[in-house]
Design a protein around this motif. Structure first.
Motif, PDB file in Angstrom:
ATOM      1  N   THR A  92       0.852  -1.188   0.000  1.00  6.00           N
ATOM      2  CA  THR A  92       0.000   0.000   0.000  1.00  6.00           C
ATOM      3  C   THR A  92       0.886   1.237   0.000  1.00  6.00           C
ATOM      4  O   THR A  92       1.766   1.376   0.852  1.00  6.00           O
ATOM      5  CB  THR A  92      -0.925   0.005   1.229  1.00  6.00           C
ATOM      6  OG1 THR A  92      -1.706  -1.198   1.231  1.00  6.00           O
ATOM      7  CG2 THR A  92      -1.858   1.204   1.208  1.00  6.00           C
ATOM      8  N   LEU A  93       0.655   2.120  -0.960  1.00  7.58           N
ATOM      9  CA  LEU A  93       1.388   3.372  -1.093  1.00  7.58           C
ATOM     10  C   LEU A  93       0.421   4.513  -0.801  1.00  7.58           C
ATOM     11  O   LEU A  93      -0.562   4.698  -1.537  1.00  7.58           O
ATOM     12  CB  LEU A  93       1.943   3.529  -2.510  1.00  7.58           C
ATOM     13  CG  LEU A  93       2.796   2.377  -3.055  1.00  7.58           C
ATOM     14  CD1 LEU A  93       3.131   2.612  -4.521  1.00  7.58           C
ATOM     15  CD2 LEU A  93       4.056   2.215  -2.222  1.00  7.58           C
ATOM     16  N   ILE A  94       0.665   5.254   0.271  1.00  9.98           N
ATOM     17  CA  ILE A  94      -0.220   6.353   0.662  1.00  9.98           C
ATOM     18  C   ILE A  94       0.576   7.660   0.645  1.00  9.98           C
ATOM     19  O   ILE A  94       1.649   7.742   1.253  1.00  9.98           O
ATOM     20  CB  ILE A  94      -0.805   6.131   2.072  1.00  9.98           C
ATOM     21  CG1 ILE A  94      -1.612   4.828   2.113  1.00  9.98           C
ATOM     22  CG2 ILE A  94      -1.679   7.326   2.497  1.00  9.98           C
ATOM     23  CD1 ILE A  94      -2.067   4.430   3.499  1.00  9.98           C
ATOM     24  N   ARG A  95       0.026   8.657  -0.035  1.00  9.15           N
ATOM     25  CA  ARG A  95       0.655   9.984  -0.014  1.00  9.15           C
ATOM     26  C   ARG A  95       0.367  10.640   1.337  1.00  9.15           C
ATOM     27  O   ARG A  95      -0.731  10.527   1.880  1.00  9.15           O
ATOM     28  CB  ARG A  95       0.105  10.857  -1.133  1.00  9.15           C
ATOM     29  CG  ARG A  95       0.769  12.228  -1.164  1.00  9.15           C
ATOM     30  CD  ARG A  95       0.218  13.085  -2.270  1.00  9.15           C
ATOM     31  NE  ARG A  95       0.828  14.418  -2.209  1.00  9.15           N
ATOM     32  CZ  ARG A  95       0.386  15.444  -2.902  1.00  9.15           C
ATOM     33  NH1 ARG A  95      -0.651  15.305  -3.725  1.00  9.15           N
ATOM     34  NH2 ARG A  95       0.967  16.615  -2.785  1.00  9.15           N
ATOM     35  N   HIS A  96       1.344  11.345   1.859  1.00 11.78           N
ATOM     36  CA  HIS A  96       1.186  12.076   3.115  1.00 11.78           C
ATOM     37  C   HIS A  96       0.014  13.056   3.031  1.00 11.78           C
ATOM     38  O   HIS A  96      -0.486  13.378   1.946  1.00 11.78           O
ATOM     39  CB  HIS A  96       2.478  12.830   3.447  1.00 11.78           C
ATOM     40  CG  HIS A  96       2.862  13.798   2.374  1.00 11.78           C
ATOM     41  ND1 HIS A  96       2.260  15.034   2.216  1.00 11.78           N
ATOM     42  CD2 HIS A  96       3.768  13.700   1.385  1.00 11.78           C
ATOM     43  CE1 HIS A  96       2.783  15.652   1.192  1.00 11.78           C
ATOM     44  NE2 HIS A  96       3.705  14.867   0.652  1.00 11.78           N
ATOM     45  N   LEU A 136       9.791  -5.567  -1.414  1.00 10.89           N
ATOM     46  CA  LEU A 136       9.189  -6.560  -2.313  1.00 10.89           C
ATOM     47  C   LEU A 136       9.814  -7.933  -2.105  1.00 10.89           C
ATOM     48  O   LEU A 136       9.108  -8.946  -2.113  1.00 10.89           O
ATOM     49  CB  LEU A 136       9.335  -6.112  -3.767  1.00 10.89           C
ATOM     50  CG  LEU A 136       8.663  -4.786  -4.128  1.00 10.89           C
ATOM     51  CD1 LEU A 136       8.952  -4.424  -5.574  1.00 10.89           C
ATOM     52  CD2 LEU A 136       7.181  -4.833  -3.857  1.00 10.89           C
ATOM     53  N   ASP A 137      11.133  -7.965  -1.910  1.00  9.20           N
ATOM     54  CA  ASP A 137      11.820  -9.243  -1.692  1.00  9.20           C
ATOM     55  C   ASP A 137      11.346  -9.922  -0.412  1.00  9.20           C
ATOM     56  O   ASP A 137      11.276 -11.154  -0.355  1.00  9.20           O
ATOM     57  CB  ASP A 137      13.343  -9.038  -1.617  1.00  9.20           C
ATOM     58  CG  ASP A 137      13.954  -8.646  -2.950  1.00  9.20           C
ATOM     59  OD1 ASP A 137      13.281  -8.804  -4.003  1.00  9.20           O
ATOM     60  OD2 ASP A 137      15.104  -8.150  -2.942  1.00  9.20           O
ATOM     61  N   ALA A 138      11.005  -9.133   0.612  1.00  8.54           N
ATOM     62  CA  ALA A 138      10.532  -9.708   1.879  1.00  8.54           C
ATOM     63  C   ALA A 138       9.165 -10.368   1.716  1.00  8.54           C
ATOM     64  O   ALA A 138       8.834 -11.313   2.438  1.00  8.54           O
ATOM     65  CB  ALA A 138      10.485  -8.634   2.959  1.00  8.54           C
ATOM     66  N   GLY A 139       8.362  -9.874   0.788  1.00 13.03           N
ATOM     67  CA  GLY A 139       7.071 -10.499   0.495  1.00 13.03           C
ATOM     68  C   GLY A 139       6.020 -10.329   1.567  1.00 13.03           C
ATOM     69  O   GLY A 139       5.005 -11.027   1.559  1.00 13.03           O
ATOM     70  N   GLU A 140       6.199  -9.401   2.482  1.00 13.72           N
ATOM     71  CA  GLU A 140       5.253  -9.186   3.580  1.00 13.72           C
ATOM     72  C   GLU A 140       4.354  -7.999   3.243  1.00 13.72           C
ATOM     73  O   GLU A 140       4.830  -6.980   2.726  1.00 13.72           O
ATOM     74  CB  GLU A 140       6.055  -8.888   4.853  1.00 13.72           C
ATOM     75  CG  GLU A 140       5.217  -8.670   6.075  1.00 13.72           C
ATOM     76  CD  GLU A 140       6.060  -8.363   7.309  1.00 13.72           C
ATOM     77  OE1 GLU A 140       5.460  -8.218   8.376  1.00 13.72           O
ATOM     78  OE2 GLU A 140       7.295  -8.263   7.203  1.00 13.72           O
ATOM     79  N   ASP A 141       3.063  -8.117   3.548  1.00 15.92           N
ATOM     80  CA  ASP A 141       2.171  -6.978   3.341  1.00 15.92           C
ATOM     81  C   ASP A 141       2.750  -5.757   4.043  1.00 15.92           C
ATOM     82  O   ASP A 141       3.121  -5.818   5.218  1.00 15.92           O
ATOM     83  CB  ASP A 141       0.773  -7.266   3.892  1.00 15.92           C
ATOM     84  CG  ASP A 141       0.000  -8.271   3.054  1.00 15.92           C
ATOM     85  OD1 ASP A 141       0.493  -8.667   1.979  1.00 15.92           O
ATOM     86  OD2 ASP A 141      -1.100  -8.667   3.478  1.00 15.92           O
ATOM     87  N   THR A 142       2.843  -4.643   3.296  1.00 14.70           N
ATOM     88  CA  THR A 142       3.507  -3.443   3.801  1.00 14.70           C
ATOM     89  C   THR A 142       2.727  -2.203   3.394  1.00 14.70           C
ATOM     90  O   THR A 142       2.201  -2.123   2.288  1.00 14.70           O
ATOM     91  CB  THR A 142       4.944  -3.351   3.236  1.00 14.70           C
ATOM     92  OG1 THR A 142       5.665  -4.522   3.622  1.00 14.70           O
ATOM     93  CG2 THR A 142       5.675  -2.120   3.738  1.00 14.70           C
ATOM     94  N   VAL A 143       2.672  -1.244   4.305  1.00 14.22           N
ATOM     95  CA  VAL A 143       2.138   0.087   4.016  1.00 14.22           C
ATOM     96  C   VAL A 143       3.316   1.049   3.985  1.00 14.22           C
ATOM     97  O   VAL A 143       4.116   1.081   4.922  1.00 14.22           O
ATOM     98  CB  VAL A 143       1.124   0.541   5.090  1.00 14.22           C
ATOM     99  CG1 VAL A 143       0.762   2.017   4.902  1.00 14.22           C
ATOM    100  CG2 VAL A 143      -0.123  -0.320   5.064  1.00 14.22           C
TER     101      VAL A 143
END
Length: 187
Positions: free
Chosen positions: A4-8, A133-140
């Protein structure tokens, strides 16, 4: 994996249509309050890992949306350094600046005087996001509009304007086998 990519949140810079990236300016108080309300309403997805660019506005936005969660700072996800154009508006300031007009002839490739180019920002952003991306964990990732639009253009084609998030909005990208598969709008 979901990234998830959120703008400030909204800043004085975004409110006044300034070119700003390297300037470490805060989110406006009314924007932080609005973000907190949206977060309470469940608008934003959660994840096992959180990242920010390290700029004040990303720390403030992360806290407004998710509270006191641990996070990783990825300086490579900072916004473009607009160099001599930082904290300046087009109208009444930059519109008659010959250096600005020269940059605008190909703003996607020309380097801002004493700043960066769009390809330079994309290259450092891709390097910074790769370990996530390499870690493969859901990330914000709470980051910046230009970085978000650059990554989305790289992954899904289109133009910058197809992926320019308003403050407090962004995209959730689904990756399968390390490749971007689909996305939804967030916020």
């Amino acid at each position: 994996m979901k990234l998830t990519l959120i703008r400030h949140g909204e800043t004085e810079g975004s409110r006044r249509d300034l070119y700003y990236g390297a300037a470490d300016i805060p989110v406006l108080p009314d924007s932080l309050k609005a973000l907190e309300e949206k977060a309470k309403a469940g608008v934003y997805p959660t994840a096992g890992h959180y990242c920010i660019s390290g700029m004040l506005r990303t720390v403030q936005t992360l806290r407004a949306l998710y509270g006191d969660v641990p996070y990783t700072v990825l300086p490579g996800l900072r916004e473009m350094d607009f160099g001599d154009f930082e904290m300046r508006a087009y109208a009444g300031d930059l519109e008659n600046d010959p250096a600005f007009r020269a940059w605008c002839e190909d703003a996607e490739h020309n380097v801002c005087p004493h700043g960066e180019s769009v390809p330079q920002v994309l290259e450092r952003s891709l390097r910074a996001i790769q370990p996530v991306l390499d870690a493969g964990e859901d990330t914000v990732c709470v980051i910046h509009g230009g970085v978000t639009s650059g990554l989305m253009m790289h992954w899904f084609c289109g133009t910058r304007y197809d992926y320019s998030p308003a403050p407090g909005t962004g995209f959730q990208v689904t990756f399968r086998d390390g490749k971007p598969e689909s996305y939804i709008h967030i916020g």
